[in-house]
Motif scaffolding. Structure first.
Motif, short mmCIF file in Angstrom:
data_model
loop_
_atom_site.label_atom_id
_atom_site.label_comp_id
_atom_site.label_asym_id
_atom_site.label_seq_id
_atom_site.Cartn_x
_atom_site.Cartn_y
_atom_site.Cartn_z
N TYR A 31 0.82 -1.22 0.00
CA TYR A 31 0.00 0.00 0.00
C TYR A 31 0.85 1.26 0.00
O TYR A 31 0.50 2.25 -0.65
N ARG A 32 2.00 1.24 0.67
CA ARG A 32 2.91 2.40 0.60
C ARG A 32 3.42 2.59 -0.82
O ARG A 32 3.51 3.71 -1.33
N THR A 33 3.73 1.48 -1.48
CA THR A 33 4.23 1.55 -2.86
C THR A 33 3.14 2.06 -3.79
O THR A 33 3.40 2.90 -4.66
N LEU A 34 1.91 1.61 -3.61
CA LEU A 34 0.80 2.11 -4.44
C LEU A 34 0.60 3.61 -4.23
O LEU A 34 0.39 4.35 -5.19
N ARG A 35 0.66 4.06 -2.98
CA ARG A 35 0.53 5.50 -2.69
C ARG A 35 1.65 6.28 -3.36
O ARG A 35 1.42 7.34 -3.95
N GLN A 36 2.88 5.75 -3.28
CA GLN A 36 4.02 6.41 -3.90
C GLN A 36 3.85 6.48 -5.42
O GLN A 36 4.11 7.52 -6.04
N LEU A 37 3.41 5.38 -6.01
CA LEU A 37 3.18 5.36 -7.46
C LEU A 37 2.12 6.39 -7.86
O LEU A 37 2.25 7.06 -8.89
N GLU A 38 1.12 6.53 -7.02
CA GLU A 38 0.06 7.50 -7.31
C GLU A 38 0.59 8.93 -7.15
O GLU A 38 0.32 9.79 -7.98
N GLU A 39 1.38 9.18 -6.11
CA GLU A 39 1.97 10.52 -5.91
C GLU A 39 2.89 10.90 -7.07
O GLU A 39 2.97 12.07 -7.44
N GLU A 40 3.55 9.92 -7.66
CA GLU A 40 4.46 10.16 -8.78
C GLU A 40 3.72 10.21 -10.12
O GLU A 40 4.34 10.40 -11.16
N GLY A 41 2.41 9.99 -10.09
CA GLY A 41 1.62 10.06 -11.31
C GLY A 41 1.69 8.81 -12.18
O GLY A 41 1.30 8.84 -13.34
N LEU A 42 2.19 7.71 -11.63
CA LEU A 42 2.34 6.49 -12.41
C LEU A 42 1.09 5.61 -12.40
O LEU A 42 0.90 4.78 -13.29
N PRO B 50 -0.60 6.88 -18.31
CA PRO B 50 0.36 6.89 -19.43
C PRO B 50 1.81 7.06 -18.93
O PRO B 50 2.73 6.44 -19.49
N GLN B 51 2.02 7.85 -17.88
CA GLN B 51 3.37 8.00 -17.33
C GLN B 51 3.86 6.68 -16.73
O GLN B 51 5.05 6.37 -16.77
N GLY B 52 2.94 5.91 -16.19
CA GLY B 52 3.29 4.60 -15.64
C GLY B 52 3.75 3.64 -16.72
O GLY B 52 4.66 2.83 -16.51
N ILE B 53 3.12 3.73 -17.89
CA ILE B 53 3.53 2.89 -19.02
C ILE B 53 4.94 3.28 -19.46
O ILE B 53 5.79 2.40 -19.69
N ASP B 54 5.23 4.58 -19.53
CA ASP B 54 6.58 5.03 -19.89
C ASP B 54 7.60 4.53 -18.86
O ASP B 54 8.70 4.09 -19.23
N TYR B 55 7.25 4.60 -17.59
CA TYR B 55 8.13 4.15 -16.52
C TYR B 55 8.40 2.65 -16.66
O TYR B 55 9.53 2.19 -16.49
N LEU B 56 7.36 1.89 -16.98
CA LEU B 56 7.51 0.44 -17.16
C LEU B 56 8.42 0.13 -18.34
O LEU B 56 9.27 -0.76 -18.26
N HIS B 57 8.30 0.89 -19.43
CA HIS B 57 9.20 0.72 -20.59
C HIS B 57 10.65 0.97 -20.17
O HIS B 57 11.55 0.23 -20.57
#
Length: 142
Positions: A63-74, A95-102
């Motif tokens: 849940y901390r990781t999910l919150r962090q991913l959301e704060e970073e816009g991923l 879309p930023q999360g997809i770029d991050y995953l790439h």
């Protein structure tokens, strides 16, 4: 699990070997799972365990990781009030999360090339005829 003698035996569960772990690897794992299907935190915990990616993962870390991913816009989330029970957050990749995953995939491919090169050199050294696997014998001091 460590196979070194320092991590085995009674009271020897404190191995500090970093082998097998990649820092912050939970992030791309979650993003990939969410790309396949938006999910709630509990569902993600189950899917991580099923795939062997993070069996017994710490729910707090998830849940901390999910919150962090959301704060970073991923990822973004919305309250899901459908169905019985309390409302739950439904997460999906941005879309930023997809770029991050790439970017992670590129990094992993490069790391894999380095690891393959290391393992080839390692195998070449230790599999050479007559070579002993005991690294403590006959080593030079520098």
């Amino acid at each position: 699990m460590c196979e070194h003698p320092h991590g085995q035996g009674p009271g020897r569960h404190d191995c500090r070997c970093a082998g097998g772990r990649v820092r912050r690897f939970l992030q791309p794992q979650l993003l990939l799972l969410l790309l396949k299907k938006p999910a709630h935190g509990y569902d993600l915990m189950e899917r991580l365990a099923e795939g062997g990616a993070a069996p017994g993962a710490d729910p707090g870390l998830l849940y901390r990781t999910l919150r962090q991913l959301e704060e970073e816009g991923l990822v973004h989330s919305a309250w899901d009030t459908a169905g019985p029970g309390a409302a739950r957050r439904l997460y999906e990749v941005s879309p930023q999360g997809i770029d991050y995953l790439h970017a992670w995939a590129v990094n992993i491919r490069q790391t894999k090339q380095h690891l393959d090169s290391f393992l080839a050199g390692y195998a070449s050294y230790f599999e050479h005829e007559g070579r002993d696997n005991n690294v403590s014998s006959g080593g030079s001091s520098g």
